[in-house]
Design a protein around this motif. Structure first.
Motif, short mmCIF file in Angstrom:
data_model
loop_
_atom_site.label_atom_id
_atom_site.label_comp_id
_atom_site.label_asym_id
_atom_site.label_seq_id
_atom_site.Cartn_x
_atom_site.Cartn_y
_atom_site.Cartn_z
N ILE A 44 0.84 -1.20 0.00
CA ILE A 44 0.00 0.00 0.00
C ILE A 44 0.88 1.25 0.00
O ILE A 44 0.64 2.19 -0.77
N TYR A 63 -5.94 -0.06 0.04
CA TYR A 63 -6.55 -0.61 1.25
C TYR A 63 -7.80 -1.42 0.90
O TYR A 63 -8.06 -2.45 1.51
N LYS A 104 -7.81 -6.54 7.18
CA LYS A 104 -8.04 -5.09 7.08
C LYS A 104 -7.81 -4.34 8.39
O LYS A 104 -7.16 -3.31 8.40
N LYS A 144 -4.91 -1.55 8.90
CA LYS A 144 -5.29 -0.18 9.25
C LYS A 144 -4.54 0.29 10.50
O LYS A 144 -4.04 1.42 10.54
N CYS A 158 -5.88 4.60 4.23
CA CYS A 158 -6.91 3.64 4.66
C CYS A 158 -8.28 3.95 4.07
O CYS A 158 -9.29 3.45 4.54
#
Length: 64
Positions: A32, A39, A47, A51, A63
């Motif tokens: 990312i 995201y 996830k 995050k 995010c």
């Protein structure tokens, strides 16, 4: 009909997501940050952890 290799790769991938979660979190965070993934493309199982790491790095804007 799926090949045994495809089945094996699927099994290994699921195992990595379940057992090697922390390693995969780091991989997704790196992807990312480098713009190779978003995201939204992170698997649901990871996830929340991805995050947390992005926020800890001050990158909460990634995010979204």
């Amino acid at each position: 009909m799926r090949s045994w290799l495809a089945d094996w790769l699927t099994d290994v991938g699921l195992w990595i997501l379940k057992k090697g979660g922390t390693d995969m979190v780091a991989v997704y965070v790196a992807l990312i940050i480098n713009g190779r993934r978003t995201y939204a493309s992170v698997p649901a199982l990871l996830k929340d952890k991805v995050k947390v790491d992005l926020v800890a790095l001050g990158l909460e804007d990634l995010c979204k």
